[in-house]
Design an enzyme around this catalytic site. Sequence first.
Site, PDB file in Angstrom:
ATOM      1  CB  SER A 129       6.406  39.807  13.078  1.00 22.63           C
ATOM      2  OG  SER A 129       5.369  40.390  13.823  1.00 22.63           O
ATOM      3  CG  ASP A 160       0.460  35.730  10.187  1.00 25.33           C
ATOM      4  OD1 ASP A 160       1.153  35.785  11.218  1.00 25.33           O
ATOM      5  OD2 ASP A 160       0.191  36.725   9.495  1.00 25.33           O
ATOM      6  CG  HIS A 162       2.934  35.984  13.819  1.00 23.71           C
ATOM      7  ND1 HIS A 162       2.644  36.729  12.698  1.00 23.71           N
ATOM      8  CD2 HIS A 162       3.807  36.725  14.543  1.00 23.71           C
ATOM      9  CE1 HIS A 162       3.318  37.872  12.742  1.00 23.71           C
ATOM     10  NE2 HIS A 162       4.033  37.892  13.849  1.00 23.71           N
TER      11      HIS A 162
END
Length: 631
Positions: free
Chosen positions: A135, A303, A333
Amino acid sequence: MAASLAVTGSSLAELPQPQYEDYTWEKEIFVPMRDGTQLSTDVLLPKGAKGKLPTVLVRTPYHKDNTHWAYFGDWDKLFLQQGYAVVIQSERGRQFSEGYFEDYLEGAAHDGYDTLEWISEQPWSNGKVGTFGCSSSGEQQWAMANTKHPAHAAMLPLASGTAIGDIPGNDTQGAIYRGGIPQMGLWAWWYNDMATSERLLLPPDTTQAQRVRLRNSFTLQPMTRFYQMNGRSIDTSAKTEQHDELVKTLPSMNVIRSGGGALTPFDKYITWTPGDKRWDGINQARVGHSQKTPALHLNTWHDVGAGEMSRMFKYLQDQKTPDQYLILGSGPHCDLLEESHLANLEFGDLNLGDARYMGRDNGYAELFLNWFDGKLKGKKDKLKKMPKVQLHVMNQGWITGDQWPLENTQFTKYYLNSSGKAGYRLADGALTTQKPSQVSGKDNYIYDPSYPVPTRGGGCCSSAMAVDQRDIEARADVLTYTTPVLEKGVTVAGPIEVVLYVSSDAKDTDFNVKLVDVYPDGKAINLSDDGFRVRYREGFDKKVLMNEGEVYEIKLTNMVTANYFKAGHRIRLQVTSSNFPSYERNLNTGGNNYDESEWVVAENAVHHGEQYPSHVVLPLIEKLNLASNKQ
C-alpha cells in the site's frame, strides 16, 4: 533495547533456520533531509551480527508500532532473523517526522534518495538497500526508484498501483479516477482517516528520549475505526459511522469539510479533473519514468490498483528494463502478506481454497528472501529462471508466461443483446460471441442520483471485497447480460475492455460496469469493475457534453482479473450508471459536479446490435502454462 525474534504460529517452520535470535531496536532517530527537515526513523539490527549488513527499508505514513498498517506483522522479524538490518521511517509530515504533508507521496523522491544515502553511510550498512512494503509503503518506492540511487538494489512494491500516473494505457492518476469518475469512497476515507495535511506537532527541539516516551503514550494517527497502539486495540466505530454519512454530502467537494475534520489534500483533488496539469506535480510514476532497480511487482486481483500495477509492469518491460517481474495473486488489498490464511482463502462471499504462492507454505516469505538474498547479499540468484509473469487464476491455480498480457491470450468479443428488458429480467440480457443479427436494440433505465446503486464489493481495504451481487441485480436500473450455462470451463486472465454505445436525455452521465461470475445456485460474485464519465469520451483534458438521444461510443479499459469460470457457471456483465460511494455520483447537469447540490434524473440507454455492437473483450487463455510449485 533487545527483543525476542520468535515468530508466531508454525507457518514459518520451513524457512531457513534463523541466523540471529534477538535484535536491537533504536527508535526515533531524526534523519536530516537536504532541506533540513528531519524524519523520524527506527533502526532494527540483528543482535550479535558482525560485519556490514544489507538493509530492508520501509517508509510509511502510519504509526510505526502499528505493525499491521506499517509493515504487516512479523515480516521485519523474518528479515532480522536472516541477517538484514531493518529501517522503518515515517514519511514527511507524518507522525513524529517534521515537514508538511500537502500532497500525496510528499517528498517520496528526494526524501527517499536522502534516506538511501544516510543508510549507505552507516557503519552497519553494506551499501545495498531493498525497499519493502504494501500500500502506501509500496507506493513510496516508485518515486525513489526514479532517482536511481546506487544503493537501491531491489524493490518489493506491493499493492502500489495507486502511485502509477499517466503511463501508456493508464489515465487514472493513481487510481483517483476510473474513466474520469473520482473514486470518492476510498479517497475521502483514506485522506480523512489516514493522511491529513493539518496535524498536531511536537514541541521544537525535542530529544530522542522525549520522542520515545511520547510515542509510548501518543499517536498522531488520525482516528480510524480500529487500530493498534503498543498492542492496545482502540475502537473508534463512531468515526466510521460518521464517514458513512459524510460520503453522502453534496456538493462532493465538502465531503470531508462537512465533518469538521482536519484539512487534507483530497479537499483540492476532488475539484481537479483527470487532465488537470497540477497532477504533474504529484510524485507518481509517469511517462519518462525510468529505473534500474530490479522489482517484483506484486498485487492481488481484488485490489483497487491491480490494473495500474500490470500496466506499470508492461511499460517498464516495453522499455526493456531488466529484472522486472509481475506476480498477481488472489484476495483483497495487501492480502498476500497475511500468509497464514492463504491455504483456505475466504473473503466476502468467495471461497477460493488454496491461494498460497505456488501452492507452498511460506511461499511469499521464501520468494522475498530469495529475492533480497540474490540482490542484496550477492548469493546465488535462485530466481534467475523464474517466469516474468505469474498469475493466480481464481478457482484454478497458478499460470505463467513472460509478458503481459500472456503470450497465448485470445482476446474474444462477447456481444451484448436483449429484447429490451435487461433491467427487468435476468434471462433477457445475453452475452454471446455471436454478433447480434438484429440491426439495433437498446435497454433503457432511469438513473436517479438521489437513489444511486450502492457499492457492493470492489474498491479497497475491506476483507469483504468479493460480494454476492443478487440484491444489486434485482434493481431496474442495473442491466445484466449473461452467457448461457458454460458446458466447459473458461479461463479469463488479463486486461478487459468494455465498449458501449450509449445515449441519455441528460447533458452528462456515467456508465459503470462489473464483470461477474454466476454460480449454478445463482450466486453472482464481482471480479472487477470500471466506470466512465461520458463528457470525457474525446479525451480527459476536455469536456464535451451530450446531445439528447444521440448515441456515443465509450470505452472502459481499467478492469483486470484472472478467473476460471467453471462448467455450469455463467459469465455476466453488469451495466448501470452509479456505484456509490465507491464512485462519485454524476448529478447529470453537465456542470462541475463537485460544487453542485442539485441533480437531474436521467433516462439512459445502452444500445446493441449490428449498428451499435456493444461488447466486452475477454482475455481467454486456452493453452495453459501451469506453474510448478517450485521456484
